[in-house]
Design an enzyme around this catalytic site. Structure first.
Site, PDB file in Angstrom:
ATOM      1  N   ARG A  49       0.847  -1.192   0.000  1.00 19.05           N
ATOM      2  CA  ARG A  49       0.000   0.000   0.000  1.00 19.05           C
ATOM      3  C   ARG A  49       0.881   1.240   0.000  1.00 19.05           C
ATOM      4  O   ARG A  49       2.034   1.207   0.440  1.00 19.05           O
ATOM      5  CB  ARG A  49      -0.896   0.011   1.237  1.00 19.05           C
ATOM      6  CG  ARG A  49      -1.808  -1.205   1.362  1.00 19.05           C
ATOM      7  CD  ARG A  49      -2.597  -1.147   2.670  1.00 19.05           C
ATOM      8  NE  ARG A  49      -3.505  -2.287   2.795  1.00 19.05           N
ATOM      9  CZ  ARG A  49      -3.209  -3.421   3.412  1.00 19.05           C
ATOM     10  NH1 ARG A  49      -2.008  -3.570   3.960  1.00 19.05           N
ATOM     11  NH2 ARG A  49      -4.090  -4.400   3.499  1.00 19.05           N
ATOM     12  N   LYS A  93      -1.790  -3.016   8.170  1.00 17.52           N
ATOM     13  CA  LYS A  93      -2.946  -2.608   8.954  1.00 17.52           C
ATOM     14  C   LYS A  93      -3.018  -3.411  10.245  1.00 17.52           C
ATOM     15  O   LYS A  93      -2.737  -4.606  10.261  1.00 17.52           O
ATOM     16  CB  LYS A  93      -4.231  -2.808   8.147  1.00 17.52           C
ATOM     17  CG  LYS A  93      -4.386  -1.822   6.988  1.00 17.52           C
ATOM     18  CD  LYS A  93      -5.733  -1.992   6.314  1.00 17.52           C
ATOM     19  CE  LYS A  93      -5.938  -0.949   5.213  1.00 17.52           C
ATOM     20  NZ  LYS A  93      -7.257  -1.084   4.566  1.00 17.52           N
ATOM     21  N   HIS A  95      -2.518   2.274  -6.219  1.00 16.12           N
ATOM     22  CA  HIS A  95      -3.382   1.102  -6.060  1.00 16.12           C
ATOM     23  C   HIS A  95      -3.485   0.317  -7.363  1.00 16.12           C
ATOM     24  O   HIS A  95      -3.685  -0.904  -7.336  1.00 16.12           O
ATOM     25  CB  HIS A  95      -4.768   1.523  -5.573  1.00 16.12           C
ATOM     26  CG  HIS A  95      -5.311   0.622  -4.514  1.00 16.12           C
ATOM     27  ND1 HIS A  95      -4.749   0.509  -3.256  1.00 16.12           N
ATOM     28  CD2 HIS A  95      -6.348  -0.241  -4.520  1.00 16.12           C
ATOM     29  CE1 HIS A  95      -5.422  -0.369  -2.542  1.00 16.12           C
ATOM     30  NE2 HIS A  95      -6.392  -0.847  -3.282  1.00 16.12           N
ATOM     31  N   ARG A 120      -0.752  -2.043  -7.260  1.00 16.43           N
ATOM     32  CA  ARG A 120      -1.083  -3.117  -6.314  1.00 16.43           C
ATOM     33  C   ARG A 120      -1.997  -4.139  -6.986  1.00 16.43           C
ATOM     34  O   ARG A 120      -1.791  -5.359  -6.870  1.00 16.43           O
ATOM     35  CB  ARG A 120      -1.754  -2.497  -5.087  1.00 16.43           C
ATOM     36  CG  ARG A 120      -2.149  -3.472  -3.981  1.00 16.43           C
ATOM     37  CD  ARG A 120      -2.526  -2.661  -2.733  1.00 16.43           C
ATOM     38  NE  ARG A 120      -3.303  -3.393  -1.774  1.00 16.43           N
ATOM     39  CZ  ARG A 120      -2.815  -4.173  -0.821  1.00 16.43           C
ATOM     40  NH1 ARG A 120      -1.513  -4.350  -0.734  1.00 16.43           N
ATOM     41  NH2 ARG A 120      -3.608  -4.777   0.049  1.00 16.43           N
ATOM     42  N   HIS A 177      -4.233  -8.917   3.082  1.00 12.31           N
ATOM     43  CA  HIS A 177      -5.684  -8.935   3.254  1.00 12.31           C
ATOM     44  C   HIS A 177      -6.043  -9.803   4.450  1.00 12.31           C
ATOM     45  O   HIS A 177      -5.558 -10.925   4.577  1.00 12.31           O
ATOM     46  CB  HIS A 177      -6.364  -9.507   2.007  1.00 12.31           C
ATOM     47  CG  HIS A 177      -6.381  -8.559   0.859  1.00 12.31           C
ATOM     48  ND1 HIS A 177      -6.606  -8.971  -0.440  1.00 12.31           N
ATOM     49  CD2 HIS A 177      -6.217  -7.207   0.786  1.00 12.31           C
ATOM     50  CE1 HIS A 177      -6.570  -7.924  -1.246  1.00 12.31           C
ATOM     51  NE2 HIS A 177      -6.335  -6.849  -0.520  1.00 12.31           N
ATOM     52  N   TYR A 216      -9.841 -10.797  -7.628  1.00 10.87           N
ATOM     53  CA  TYR A 216      -8.925 -11.045  -8.741  1.00 10.87           C
ATOM     54  C   TYR A 216      -9.218 -12.331  -9.504  1.00 10.87           C
ATOM     55  O   TYR A 216      -8.649 -12.552 -10.573  1.00 10.87           O
ATOM     56  CB  TYR A 216      -7.478 -11.082  -8.216  1.00 10.87           C
ATOM     57  CG  TYR A 216      -7.061  -9.780  -7.579  1.00 10.87           C
ATOM     58  CD1 TYR A 216      -6.798  -8.650  -8.347  1.00 10.87           C
ATOM     59  CD2 TYR A 216      -6.984  -9.665  -6.197  1.00 10.87           C
ATOM     60  CE1 TYR A 216      -6.452  -7.450  -7.763  1.00 10.87           C
ATOM     61  CE2 TYR A 216      -6.632  -8.458  -5.602  1.00 10.87           C
ATOM     62  CZ  TYR A 216      -6.374  -7.362  -6.392  1.00 10.87           C
ATOM     63  OH  TYR A 216      -6.039  -6.177  -5.810  1.00 10.87           O
TER      64      TYR A 216
END
Length: 289
Positions: free
Chosen positions: A141, A165, A235, A238, A261, A270
């Site tokens: 990110r 995160k 992004h 990414r 994720h 995807y």
């Protein structure tokens, strides 16, 4: 307890106990604050009709924004229930709006090769090439890139360590092109930018940390120069990283781990891109290893 105090305590909870990033905390607090301004009553006494009234009020916003607002309120009232200020969460029976599943924009290998074909003439070219190669090779990110420090890199082992995160660490392998670009920038050019003895990998012309906005503008500028008509952002790279891995056979759970994720369902966006038999090895399948 007054609304301001409730929101302040909730903010501490998100930051200290949940370890959410500053941007995530800010988004949650903004949503709850806007709701408090609209509802004009103590947040502890809110009922489901108040929630529905607010959602009707913001009905002109996108489904994704409305869903985010509701998620913020659900989280806030889960917190109030957890600390026993309320007995029933007023958002429990309120469903999120259905979201359109947007197909992520990604670049072809030819477009990537063109974008990353940067002639190195100075420290700025070297930095920009290292940024672009790293974003494509790792799928990190933009916030993870701007906050990256030299200690996060192990270029001898072709690895980077990312704090993502929720303060969750993950290790990501890098392709040879990215390693070469990083080595060139760090060993031969970074010192020209490092006017403040900074630990950050990527620096601006004053020696400070790069901003998200700067990186957005830089990527768009290179895409424009290369004649790429797509709306290219960090992004996008990414998405491109994940798409190219999947199309070349990488296992979806490996991609999930690399992207950081929390849920596999997030990564499954995807799967529309390829029906090839899934395999597992990053180095074997990543096109610029």
């Amino acid at each position: 307890m007054q609304n301001n105090n409730l929101i302040e305590e909730y903010q501490k909870y998100l930051s200290l106990e949940r370890n959410y990033s500053d941007n995530t905390v800010k988004a949650y607090i903004n949503d709850v604050t806007h709701f408090a301004i609209f509802i004009k009553k103590n947040l502890i006494s809110v009922n489901p009709n108040d929630i529905r009234s607010y959602l009707k009020h913001i009905n002109n916003l996108t489904s994704r924004t409305i869903s985010h607002n509701l998620s913020s309120l659900k989280s806030f009232y889960n917190y109030l229930e957890r600390i026993e200020l309320i007995s029933i969460n007023p958002t429990n029976d309120i469903d999120r709006p259905k979201l359109e599943q947007k197909i992520p924009t990604y670049l072809t290998l030819e477009e990537v090769s063109s974008l990353l074909d940067i002639k190195i003439e100075n420290e700025f070219n070297a930095r920009d090439k290292a940024i672009l190669e790293l974003l494509y090779s790792s799928g990190i990110r933009i916030s993870e890139l701007t906050n990256m420090e030299l200690s996060n890199l192990d270029l001898d082992e072709c690895l980077i360590r990312i704090m993502g995160k929720g303060s969750k660490e993950r290790i990501i392998p890098l392709g040879d092109y990215a390693v070469d670009a990083l080595n060139n920038y760090i060993n031969n050019y970074r010192y020209k930018l490092n006017k403040q003895n900074s630990l950050y990998v990527f620096l601006n012309n004053r020696g400070g940390q790069l901003s998200r906005q700067f990186i957005f503008k830089t990527i768009k500028s290179y895409a424009l120069k290369k004649g790429i008509s797509k709306n290219v952002s960090p992004h996008t790279l990414r998405h491109t990283f994940a798409t190219h891995l999947l199309k070349n056979g990488a296992d979806l759970r490996i991609i999930q781990e690399l992207l950081g994720h929390e849920n596999l369902s997030t990564t499954q966006i995807y799967t529309h891109l390829s029906n090839d038999k899934l395999k597992t090895d990053y180095e074997e399948f990543f096109p610029r290893s």
